[in-house]
Design an enzyme around this catalytic site. Structure first.
Site, PDB file in Angstrom:
ATOM      1  N   ASP A 121      16.769   8.715  -1.738  1.00  0.00           N
ATOM      2  CA  ASP A 121      15.813   7.609  -1.679  1.00  0.00           C
ATOM      3  C   ASP A 121      14.602   7.818  -2.588  1.00  0.00           C
ATOM      4  O   ASP A 121      14.322   8.929  -3.032  1.00  0.00           O
ATOM      5  CB  ASP A 121      15.278   7.461  -0.239  1.00  0.00           C
ATOM      6  CG  ASP A 121      16.330   6.900   0.705  1.00  0.00           C
ATOM      7  OD1 ASP A 121      17.508   6.816   0.299  1.00  0.00           O
ATOM      8  OD2 ASP A 121      15.981   6.573   1.855  1.00  0.00           O
ATOM      9  N   HIS A 154      15.912  12.821  -0.804  1.00  0.00           N
ATOM     10  CA  HIS A 154      15.039  12.105  -1.737  1.00  0.00           C
ATOM     11  C   HIS A 154      15.116  12.740  -3.115  1.00  0.00           C
ATOM     12  O   HIS A 154      14.947  13.961  -3.221  1.00  0.00           O
ATOM     13  CB  HIS A 154      13.592  12.132  -1.224  1.00  0.00           C
ATOM     14  CG  HIS A 154      13.437  11.443   0.094  1.00  0.00           C
ATOM     15  ND1 HIS A 154      13.736  12.062   1.297  1.00  0.00           N
ATOM     16  CD2 HIS A 154      13.032  10.193   0.406  1.00  0.00           C
ATOM     17  CE1 HIS A 154      13.522  11.204   2.295  1.00  0.00           C
ATOM     18  NE2 HIS A 154      13.088  10.062   1.786  1.00  0.00           N
TER      19      HIS A 154
END
Ligand code: ZN
Length: 485
Positions: A292, A437
Protein backbone atom coordinates in the site's frame (compact mmCIF):
# COMPACT_ATOMS: atom_id res chain seq x y z
CA UNK A 1 -19.20 -13.30 -71.67
CA UNK A 2 -18.46 -17.01 -71.65
CA UNK A 3 -22.09 -17.89 -71.95
CA UNK A 4 -22.36 -15.86 -75.08
CA UNK A 5 -19.40 -17.68 -76.60
CA UNK A 6 -20.97 -21.03 -75.79
CA UNK A 7 -24.25 -20.04 -77.42
CA UNK A 8 -22.25 -18.92 -80.39
CA UNK A 9 -20.73 -22.38 -80.58
CA UNK A 10 -24.15 -23.89 -80.71
CA UNK A 11 -24.84 -21.56 -83.60
CA UNK A 12 -21.65 -22.68 -85.33
CA UNK A 13 -22.63 -26.31 -84.99
CA UNK A 14 -26.00 -25.58 -86.54
CA UNK A 15 -24.32 -23.70 -89.37
CA UNK A 16 -21.85 -26.57 -89.85
CA UNK A 17 -24.64 -29.09 -89.97
CA UNK A 18 -26.34 -26.95 -92.58
CA UNK A 19 -23.12 -26.73 -94.55
CA UNK A 20 -22.60 -30.50 -94.34
CA UNK A 21 -26.08 -30.97 -95.67
CA UNK A 22 -25.18 -28.73 -98.61
CA UNK A 23 -22.17 -30.78 -99.60
CA UNK A 24 -19.06 -32.34 -98.09
CA UNK A 25 -16.57 -31.32 -100.80
CA UNK A 26 -17.59 -27.73 -100.77
CA UNK A 27 -17.17 -27.64 -97.00
CA UNK A 28 -13.64 -29.11 -97.02
CA UNK A 29 -12.55 -26.59 -99.61
CA UNK A 30 -13.95 -23.72 -97.65
CA UNK A 31 -12.33 -24.81 -94.40
CA UNK A 32 -8.82 -25.11 -95.82
CA UNK A 33 -9.26 -21.68 -97.28
CA UNK A 34 -10.23 -20.38 -93.85
CA UNK A 35 -7.07 -21.83 -92.26
CA UNK A 36 -4.86 -20.12 -94.81
CA UNK A 37 -6.69 -16.91 -94.26
CA UNK A 38 -6.32 -17.21 -90.50
CA UNK A 39 -2.57 -17.58 -90.72
CA UNK A 40 -2.39 -14.45 -92.78
CA UNK A 41 -4.62 -12.55 -90.46
CA UNK A 42 -2.70 -13.39 -87.29
CA UNK A 43 0.42 -11.64 -88.38
CA UNK A 44 1.97 -9.25 -85.92
CA UNK A 45 1.69 -5.72 -87.17
CA UNK A 46 4.19 -4.23 -84.78
CA UNK A 47 6.04 -5.11 -81.59
CA UNK A 48 7.90 -2.49 -79.65
CA UNK A 49 9.96 -2.95 -76.52
CA UNK A 50 11.50 -0.10 -74.73
CA UNK A 51 13.44 -0.07 -71.51
CA UNK A 52 13.79 3.21 -69.75
CA UNK A 53 15.43 4.26 -66.54
CA UNK A 54 12.67 4.95 -64.12
CA UNK A 55 12.58 7.73 -61.62
CA UNK A 56 13.13 5.06 -58.99
CA UNK A 57 16.73 4.22 -58.18
CA UNK A 58 17.43 0.51 -58.64
CA UNK A 59 14.47 -0.02 -60.92
CA UNK A 60 14.08 0.16 -64.66
CA UNK A 61 10.85 0.10 -66.53
CA UNK A 62 10.31 -1.99 -69.62
CA UNK A 63 7.27 -1.29 -71.71
CA UNK A 64 6.34 -3.84 -74.31
CA UNK A 65 3.57 -3.25 -76.81
CA UNK A 66 2.44 -5.67 -79.45
CA UNK A 67 -0.18 -5.20 -82.07
CA UNK A 68 -1.76 -7.70 -84.40
CA UNK A 69 -5.03 -7.47 -86.26
CA UNK A 70 -6.62 -9.64 -83.58
CA UNK A 71 -5.15 -8.24 -80.40
CA UNK A 72 -3.05 -5.59 -78.76
CA UNK A 73 -0.97 -5.93 -75.62
CA UNK A 74 0.68 -3.28 -73.60
CA UNK A 75 2.77 -4.33 -70.65
CA UNK A 76 4.67 -2.33 -68.08
CA UNK A 77 7.35 -4.42 -66.47
CA UNK A 78 9.66 -3.22 -63.75
CA UNK A 79 13.16 -4.57 -63.92
CA UNK A 80 15.39 -4.70 -60.88
CA UNK A 81 19.11 -5.38 -61.11
CA UNK A 82 18.70 -8.63 -59.23
CA UNK A 83 17.35 -11.48 -61.36
CA UNK A 84 15.84 -13.34 -58.42
CA UNK A 85 13.77 -10.31 -57.59
CA UNK A 86 12.44 -10.13 -61.14
CA UNK A 87 11.53 -13.78 -61.31
CA UNK A 88 8.22 -13.84 -59.40
CA UNK A 89 7.10 -10.67 -61.14
CA UNK A 90 7.99 -12.01 -64.57
CA UNK A 91 6.26 -15.26 -63.71
CA UNK A 92 3.03 -13.47 -62.87
CA UNK A 93 3.18 -11.41 -66.05
CA UNK A 94 3.79 -14.56 -68.09
CA UNK A 95 0.77 -16.19 -66.46
CA UNK A 96 -1.40 -13.26 -67.49
CA UNK A 97 0.00 -13.42 -70.99
CA UNK A 98 -0.56 -17.18 -71.32
CA UNK A 99 -4.15 -16.90 -70.09
CA UNK A 100 -4.75 -14.02 -72.47
CA UNK A 101 -3.29 -15.91 -75.43
CA UNK A 102 -5.39 -18.97 -74.67
CA UNK A 103 -8.61 -16.98 -74.45
CA UNK A 104 -7.76 -14.97 -77.51
CA UNK A 105 -7.17 -18.18 -79.45
CA UNK A 106 -10.46 -19.58 -78.21
CA UNK A 107 -12.35 -16.49 -79.30
CA UNK A 108 -10.32 -16.06 -82.47
CA UNK A 109 -13.25 -16.15 -84.86
CA UNK A 110 -14.94 -13.27 -83.06
CA UNK A 111 -11.93 -11.05 -83.01
CA UNK A 112 -11.07 -8.72 -85.84
CA UNK A 113 -9.27 -5.51 -86.53
CA UNK A 114 -12.42 -3.69 -85.45
CA UNK A 115 -12.85 -5.79 -82.31
CA UNK A 116 -9.41 -6.65 -81.01
CA UNK A 117 -8.60 -8.39 -77.79
CA UNK A 118 -6.54 -6.34 -75.42
CA UNK A 119 -4.21 -6.96 -72.53
CA UNK A 120 -3.02 -4.00 -70.59
CA UNK A 121 -0.74 -4.50 -67.63
CA UNK A 122 -0.37 -1.28 -65.76
CA UNK A 123 2.07 -0.63 -63.02
CA UNK A 124 1.87 1.75 -60.14
CA UNK A 125 5.13 2.05 -58.26
CA UNK A 126 4.97 3.31 -54.72
CA UNK A 127 8.21 4.33 -53.15
CA UNK A 128 8.09 3.25 -49.53
CA UNK A 129 11.66 4.04 -48.53
CA UNK A 130 14.87 4.75 -50.47
CA UNK A 131 15.10 1.07 -51.37
CA UNK A 132 11.67 -0.45 -50.75
CA UNK A 133 9.03 -0.24 -53.43
CA UNK A 134 5.52 -1.53 -53.63
CA UNK A 135 4.56 -2.55 -57.13
CA UNK A 136 0.86 -2.64 -57.81
CA UNK A 137 -0.07 -4.33 -61.07
CA UNK A 138 -3.42 -4.11 -62.60
CA UNK A 139 -4.01 -6.39 -65.57
CA UNK A 140 -6.98 -5.54 -67.73
CA UNK A 141 -7.82 -8.28 -70.13
CA UNK A 142 -10.48 -8.09 -72.81
CA UNK A 143 -10.87 -11.13 -75.01
CA UNK A 144 -14.30 -10.59 -76.46
CA UNK A 145 -17.75 -10.20 -75.04
CA UNK A 146 -19.15 -7.22 -73.22
CA UNK A 147 -16.66 -6.62 -70.46
CA UNK A 148 -13.01 -7.11 -69.72
CA UNK A 149 -11.64 -8.44 -66.46
CA UNK A 150 -9.22 -6.65 -64.19
CA UNK A 151 -6.85 -8.59 -61.96
CA UNK A 152 -4.68 -6.95 -59.36
CA UNK A 153 -1.36 -8.28 -58.13
CA UNK A 154 1.15 -6.73 -55.80
CA UNK A 155 4.80 -7.15 -54.93
CA UNK A 156 6.82 -5.25 -52.39
CA UNK A 157 10.53 -5.40 -53.08
CA UNK A 158 13.66 -4.28 -51.33
CA UNK A 159 16.16 -3.47 -54.06
CA UNK A 160 19.01 -2.97 -51.63
CA UNK A 161 18.72 -6.32 -49.89
CA UNK A 162 17.27 -8.04 -52.96
CA UNK A 163 14.29 -9.36 -51.09
CA UNK A 164 10.66 -9.79 -51.88
CA UNK A 165 8.92 -8.64 -48.72
CA UNK A 166 6.29 -10.86 -47.22
CA UNK A 167 3.33 -9.56 -45.26
CA UNK A 168 4.93 -11.04 -42.15
CA UNK A 169 7.89 -8.70 -42.66
CA UNK A 170 5.53 -5.78 -42.22
CA UNK A 171 3.11 -6.86 -39.52
CA UNK A 172 2.99 -9.59 -36.93
CA UNK A 173 0.35 -11.97 -38.17
CA UNK A 174 -1.06 -13.11 -34.85
CA UNK A 175 -4.74 -13.45 -33.95
CA UNK A 176 -4.85 -10.07 -32.21
CA UNK A 177 -3.40 -8.32 -35.23
CA UNK A 178 -5.78 -10.07 -37.61
CA UNK A 179 -8.78 -9.19 -35.43
CA UNK A 180 -7.66 -5.56 -35.38
CA UNK A 181 -7.06 -5.46 -39.12
CA UNK A 182 -10.50 -6.93 -39.75
CA UNK A 183 -12.08 -4.30 -37.51
CA UNK A 184 -10.15 -1.48 -39.11
CA UNK A 185 -10.95 -2.81 -42.57
CA UNK A 186 -14.66 -2.88 -41.85
CA UNK A 187 -14.50 0.63 -40.42
CA UNK A 188 -12.79 1.89 -43.57
CA UNK A 189 -15.20 0.00 -45.83
CA UNK A 190 -18.17 1.42 -43.97
CA UNK A 191 -17.00 4.93 -44.81
CA UNK A 192 -17.86 4.21 -48.42
CA UNK A 193 -21.53 3.35 -48.10
CA UNK A 194 -21.96 2.71 -51.83
CA UNK A 195 -19.40 -0.09 -51.75
CA UNK A 196 -20.15 -1.31 -48.28
CA UNK A 197 -23.69 -2.44 -49.07
CA UNK A 198 -22.24 -5.03 -51.46
CA UNK A 199 -19.63 -6.41 -49.05
CA UNK A 200 -20.30 -9.94 -47.87
CA UNK A 201 -18.64 -10.47 -44.49
CA UNK A 202 -18.39 -14.19 -45.04
CA UNK A 203 -16.32 -13.64 -48.19
CA UNK A 204 -14.26 -11.03 -46.43
CA UNK A 205 -13.44 -13.48 -43.65
CA UNK A 206 -12.54 -16.14 -46.19
CA UNK A 207 -10.24 -13.73 -47.97
CA UNK A 208 -8.64 -12.59 -44.72
CA UNK A 209 -8.12 -16.10 -43.41
CA UNK A 210 -5.67 -16.82 -46.20
CA UNK A 211 -2.96 -14.30 -45.36
CA UNK A 212 -0.67 -15.71 -48.06
CA UNK A 213 -3.14 -14.61 -50.69
CA UNK A 214 -3.40 -11.02 -49.50
CA UNK A 215 -2.68 -8.42 -52.10
CA UNK A 216 -1.14 -5.49 -50.31
CA UNK A 217 1.06 -2.50 -50.78
CA UNK A 218 2.81 -0.14 -48.48
CA UNK A 219 3.29 3.56 -48.45
CA UNK A 220 4.83 5.75 -45.80
CA UNK A 221 1.43 6.21 -44.19
CA UNK A 222 -0.69 3.19 -44.95
CA UNK A 223 -1.05 -0.47 -45.71
CA UNK A 224 -3.39 -0.89 -48.66
CA UNK A 225 -5.29 -4.10 -49.28
CA UNK A 226 -6.67 -4.98 -52.71
CA UNK A 227 -9.54 -7.28 -53.48
CA UNK A 228 -10.51 -8.53 -56.91
CA UNK A 229 -13.97 -8.18 -58.30
CA UNK A 230 -16.28 -10.69 -56.55
CA UNK A 231 -13.64 -11.48 -53.93
CA UNK A 232 -15.33 -9.87 -50.93
CA UNK A 233 -18.37 -8.22 -52.46
CA UNK A 234 -21.03 -8.59 -55.08
CA UNK A 235 -19.91 -7.71 -58.59
CA UNK A 236 -21.55 -4.30 -58.50
CA UNK A 237 -18.86 -3.12 -56.11
CA UNK A 238 -16.11 -3.88 -58.63
CA UNK A 239 -12.59 -4.31 -57.35
CA UNK A 240 -11.98 -2.90 -53.91
CA UNK A 241 -9.04 -1.11 -52.41
CA UNK A 242 -8.84 -0.24 -48.73
CA UNK A 243 -6.23 1.93 -47.08
CA UNK A 244 -5.41 1.17 -43.46
CA UNK A 245 -3.48 3.89 -41.64
CA UNK A 246 -0.21 2.46 -40.35
CA UNK A 247 -0.42 4.53 -37.23
CA UNK A 248 -3.46 2.52 -36.21
CA UNK A 249 -1.61 -0.72 -36.79
CA UNK A 250 1.56 0.32 -35.08
CA UNK A 251 1.28 -2.09 -32.19
CA UNK A 252 1.61 -4.94 -34.72
CA UNK A 253 4.13 -3.35 -37.04
CA UNK A 254 7.43 -5.05 -37.48
CA UNK A 255 9.88 -2.88 -35.60
CA UNK A 256 12.37 -2.70 -38.44
CA UNK A 257 9.79 -1.47 -40.92
CA UNK A 258 8.31 0.94 -38.37
CA UNK A 259 11.76 2.39 -37.82
CA UNK A 260 12.42 2.71 -41.53
CA UNK A 261 9.09 4.40 -42.11
CA UNK A 262 9.58 6.46 -38.97
CA UNK A 263 6.17 5.44 -37.71
CA UNK A 264 6.05 6.34 -34.05
CA UNK A 265 5.60 3.13 -32.10
CA UNK A 266 3.10 3.47 -29.29
CA UNK A 267 5.14 4.33 -26.22
CA UNK A 268 4.06 1.14 -24.63
CA UNK A 269 1.56 -1.21 -25.99
CA UNK A 270 -1.37 -0.87 -23.63
CA UNK A 271 -2.27 -4.51 -24.13
CA UNK A 272 1.08 -5.43 -22.65
CA UNK A 273 0.60 -3.42 -19.52
CA UNK A 274 -2.15 -5.48 -18.04
CA UNK A 275 -1.67 -9.16 -17.58
CA UNK A 276 -4.16 -11.86 -18.15
CA UNK A 277 -5.76 -13.44 -15.19
CA UNK A 278 -4.33 -16.81 -14.35
CA UNK A 279 -6.88 -19.48 -13.67
CA UNK A 280 -6.08 -20.81 -10.21
CA UNK A 281 -6.54 -24.36 -9.03
CA UNK A 282 -9.01 -24.47 -6.14
CA UNK A 283 -6.69 -26.91 -4.36
CA UNK A 284 -3.57 -24.76 -4.82
CA UNK A 285 -1.55 -23.07 -2.07
CA UNK A 286 -1.65 -19.35 -2.67
CA UNK A 287 -0.75 -16.12 -0.97
CA UNK A 288 -1.49 -12.59 -2.17
CA UNK A 289 1.16 -10.08 -1.12
CA UNK A 290 -0.11 -6.50 -1.17
CA UNK A 291 1.78 -3.22 -0.97
CA UNK A 292 0.00 0.00 0.00
CA UNK A 293 0.65 3.73 -0.19
CA UNK A 294 3.08 3.67 -3.14
CA UNK A 295 4.48 3.87 -5.63
CA UNK A 296 7.59 5.36 -4.07
CA UNK A 297 10.75 6.25 -5.93
CA UNK A 298 13.06 4.37 -3.63
CA UNK A 299 11.27 1.28 -2.35
CA UNK A 300 8.93 0.26 -5.18
CA UNK A 301 11.79 -0.51 -7.62
CA UNK A 302 13.48 -2.64 -4.92
CA UNK A 303 10.27 -4.53 -4.29
CA UNK A 304 9.77 -5.07 -8.02
CA UNK A 305 13.30 -6.41 -8.43
CA UNK A 306 12.85 -8.98 -5.66
CA UNK A 307 9.43 -10.07 -6.88
CA UNK A 308 10.89 -10.54 -10.34
CA UNK A 309 13.71 -12.67 -8.97
CA UNK A 310 11.18 -15.04 -7.43
CA UNK A 311 8.74 -14.92 -10.32
CA UNK A 312 6.15 -13.60 -7.89
CA UNK A 313 3.09 -11.53 -8.69
CA UNK A 314 1.69 -9.09 -6.16
CA UNK A 315 -0.84 -6.28 -5.87
CA UNK A 316 0.06 -2.65 -5.41
CA UNK A 317 -2.68 -0.49 -3.85
CA UNK A 318 -1.61 2.89 -5.09
CA UNK A 319 -2.50 6.40 -4.07
CA UNK A 320 -3.61 8.70 -6.87
CA UNK A 321 -1.36 11.43 -5.51
CA UNK A 322 1.68 9.11 -5.80
CA UNK A 323 0.60 7.98 -9.27
CA UNK A 324 0.84 11.61 -10.40
CA UNK A 325 4.44 11.74 -9.27
CA UNK A 326 5.69 8.40 -10.54
CA UNK A 327 3.80 7.51 -13.73
CA UNK A 328 6.71 5.45 -15.06
CA UNK A 329 6.73 3.31 -11.95
CA UNK A 330 3.00 2.72 -12.34
CA UNK A 331 3.60 1.46 -15.86
CA UNK A 332 6.51 -0.66 -14.75
CA UNK A 333 4.45 -2.31 -12.02
CA UNK A 334 1.78 -3.21 -14.57
CA UNK A 335 4.26 -4.33 -17.20
CA UNK A 336 5.92 -6.70 -14.79
CA UNK A 337 2.66 -8.54 -14.33
CA UNK A 338 1.41 -7.16 -11.04
CA UNK A 339 -2.05 -5.94 -10.24
CA UNK A 340 -2.67 -2.29 -9.50
CA UNK A 341 -5.37 -1.56 -6.97
CA UNK A 342 -6.89 1.73 -5.82
CA UNK A 343 -6.00 3.03 -2.36
CA UNK A 344 -7.81 6.38 -2.85
CA UNK A 345 -6.26 9.59 -4.04
CA UNK A 346 -4.99 11.18 -0.85
CA UNK A 347 -5.51 8.58 1.89
CA UNK A 348 -8.53 10.03 3.69
CA UNK A 349 -10.95 8.06 5.86
CA UNK A 350 -13.51 7.34 3.15
CA UNK A 351 -16.35 6.97 5.66
CA UNK A 352 -16.09 10.68 6.46
CA UNK A 353 -16.50 11.95 2.91
CA UNK A 354 -19.39 13.41 0.92
CA UNK A 355 -20.62 11.62 -2.18
CA UNK A 356 -18.74 14.02 -4.43
CA UNK A 357 -15.51 13.61 -2.48
CA UNK A 358 -15.84 9.84 -2.51
CA UNK A 359 -16.26 9.91 -6.25
CA UNK A 360 -13.14 11.97 -6.64
CA UNK A 361 -11.13 9.63 -4.40
CA UNK A 362 -12.28 6.42 -6.08
CA UNK A 363 -13.29 7.13 -9.68
CA UNK A 364 -10.70 9.92 -9.96
CA UNK A 365 -7.87 7.59 -9.00
CA UNK A 366 -9.14 4.84 -11.27
CA UNK A 367 -9.03 7.26 -14.16
CA UNK A 368 -5.44 8.29 -13.45
CA UNK A 369 -4.37 4.66 -13.40
CA UNK A 370 -6.27 3.78 -16.54
CA UNK A 371 -4.62 6.58 -18.44
CA UNK A 372 -1.26 5.00 -17.71
CA UNK A 373 -1.93 1.29 -18.01
CA UNK A 374 -5.08 1.10 -20.10
CA UNK A 375 -7.23 -0.59 -17.49
CA UNK A 376 -9.11 0.57 -14.43
CA UNK A 377 -8.37 -1.14 -11.13
CA UNK A 378 -11.00 -3.59 -9.91
CA UNK A 379 -9.80 -3.76 -6.31
CA UNK A 380 -10.29 -0.99 -3.76
CA UNK A 381 -8.48 -0.92 -0.47
CA UNK A 382 -9.96 1.85 1.67
CA UNK A 383 -7.34 3.65 3.77
CA UNK A 384 -7.22 2.37 7.38
CA UNK A 385 -9.51 -0.44 6.23
CA UNK A 386 -12.39 1.92 6.96
CA UNK A 387 -15.59 1.45 4.98
CA UNK A 388 -19.33 1.85 5.41
CA UNK A 389 -22.37 1.40 3.17
CA UNK A 390 -21.53 4.54 1.21
CA UNK A 391 -18.07 3.23 0.45
CA UNK A 392 -19.51 -0.15 -0.49
CA UNK A 393 -22.02 1.52 -2.83
CA UNK A 394 -19.25 3.58 -4.40
CA UNK A 395 -17.16 0.45 -4.93
CA UNK A 396 -20.11 -1.34 -6.47
CA UNK A 397 -20.76 1.58 -8.77
CA UNK A 398 -17.19 1.33 -10.04
CA UNK A 399 -17.31 -2.46 -10.34
CA UNK A 400 -14.72 -2.85 -7.64
CA UNK A 401 -14.20 -5.30 -4.83
CA UNK A 402 -13.24 -3.98 -1.43
CA UNK A 403 -10.09 -5.89 -0.55
CA UNK A 404 -8.78 -5.85 3.03
CA UNK A 405 -6.27 -8.27 4.54
CA UNK A 406 -5.98 -11.31 6.77
CA UNK A 407 -2.31 -10.95 7.70
CA UNK A 408 -0.99 -7.57 8.88
CA UNK A 409 2.80 -7.34 8.82
CA UNK A 410 2.65 -4.09 10.85
CA UNK A 411 5.69 -3.09 8.80
CA UNK A 412 4.87 0.63 9.18
CA UNK A 413 5.38 0.31 12.93
CA UNK A 414 8.07 -2.28 13.51
CA UNK A 415 10.32 -1.19 10.61
CA UNK A 416 12.24 -4.40 11.06
CA UNK A 417 12.77 -7.03 8.36
CA UNK A 418 13.14 -9.86 10.84
CA UNK A 419 9.96 -8.98 12.74
CA UNK A 420 8.02 -8.65 9.50
CA UNK A 421 9.08 -12.15 8.54
CA UNK A 422 8.19 -13.59 11.94
CA UNK A 423 4.69 -12.06 11.91
CA UNK A 424 3.87 -13.22 8.42
CA UNK A 425 5.28 -16.69 8.93
CA UNK A 426 3.22 -16.99 12.10
CA UNK A 427 -0.12 -15.90 10.57
CA UNK A 428 -0.01 -16.96 6.94
CA UNK A 429 -2.24 -19.69 5.46
CA UNK A 430 -3.26 -20.63 1.95
CA UNK A 431 -5.55 -17.89 0.67
CA UNK A 432 -4.04 -15.17 2.87
CA UNK A 433 -3.90 -11.53 1.85
CA UNK A 434 -0.79 -9.98 3.39
CA UNK A 435 -0.65 -6.24 4.11
CA UNK A 436 2.66 -4.43 3.59
CA UNK A 437 3.77 -0.98 2.38
CA UNK A 438 6.19 -0.23 -0.42
CA UNK A 439 7.35 3.00 1.17
CA UNK A 440 9.55 1.57 3.94
CA UNK A 441 13.01 0.26 3.02
CA UNK A 442 12.75 -2.32 5.81
CA UNK A 443 9.81 -3.90 4.02
CA UNK A 444 11.88 -4.37 0.88
CA UNK A 445 14.64 -5.80 3.08
CA UNK A 446 12.24 -8.39 4.48
CA UNK A 447 11.20 -9.70 1.09
CA UNK A 448 14.03 -12.01 -0.04
CA UNK A 449 13.75 -14.16 3.07
CA UNK A 450 9.95 -14.00 3.02
CA UNK A 451 9.64 -15.06 -0.60
CA UNK A 452 12.25 -17.80 -0.30
CA UNK A 453 10.58 -19.15 2.83
CA UNK A 454 7.05 -19.15 1.49
CA UNK A 455 8.15 -20.62 -1.81
CA UNK A 456 9.87 -23.43 0.08
CA UNK A 457 6.57 -24.16 1.81
CA UNK A 458 4.90 -24.49 -1.55
CA UNK A 459 3.15 -21.14 -1.76
CA UNK A 460 2.52 -19.49 -5.07
CA UNK A 461 2.35 -15.70 -5.18
CA UNK A 462 -0.79 -14.43 -6.88
CA UNK A 463 -2.66 -11.15 -7.23
CA UNK A 464 -5.71 -10.37 -5.11
CA UNK A 465 -8.00 -10.58 -8.11
CA UNK A 466 -6.66 -13.99 -8.99
CA UNK A 467 -7.30 -15.09 -5.42
CA UNK A 468 -10.75 -13.53 -5.48
CA UNK A 469 -11.64 -15.46 -8.59
CA UNK A 470 -11.61 -18.60 -6.46
CA UNK A 471 -14.54 -17.19 -4.48
CA UNK A 472 -17.54 -18.19 -6.49
CA UNK A 473 -20.79 -16.19 -6.59
CA UNK A 474 -19.65 -13.37 -4.37
CA UNK A 475 -21.13 -9.90 -4.43
CA UNK A 476 -18.80 -7.51 -6.17
CA UNK A 477 -18.38 -5.01 -3.34
CA UNK A 478 -18.52 -7.43 -0.43
CA UNK A 479 -15.37 -6.79 1.59
CA UNK A 480 -12.80 -9.51 1.11
CA UNK A 481 -10.26 -10.30 3.80
CA UNK A 482 -8.55 -13.44 2.66
CA UNK A 483 -7.84 -16.37 4.92
CA UNK A 484 -5.81 -16.64 8.10
CA UNK A 485 -4.76 -19.48 10.36
ZN1 ZN B 1 -2.55 3.16 3.41
Amino acid sequence: MFKRVRWSRVAIIIIFITIISIGMNYFIEKQSEAVVQEQEEDEIISSVEETTLSEFPGLQLRTATTESNKFTTSLSIPVAENAELNEPIQQWITEQKVAFDAETKENDEWLSLENRAHLNIQLETKKVTEHIYSLVFSAYSYTGGANGVTTVQTFTIDVENNRLLQLGDVIELNDDALADIRKLLLEELEKDAKTFIYVVEKYLDEALSNTEGWKWSLSKKSLTLYFDEYEIAAGAAGKIKVKLPLEQLNSFLNEKIANELKIPMKEEKQEQLTHEFRELDSKGKYVALTFDDGPSAKVTPQVLAILKKYGARATFFMLGSQVDYYPDLVKQVAMEGHEIGNHSNSHPDLTKLSGQQLKQQIAGTNKKIKELVGKEPTALRPPYGAFNDHVKAAAQENNMSIVLWSVDSVDWKNRNAKTINQIIQRDVASGSVVLMHDIHPTTADALPELLAGLQKEGYEFVTVSELLSLEKDREVAKPYYGKAK
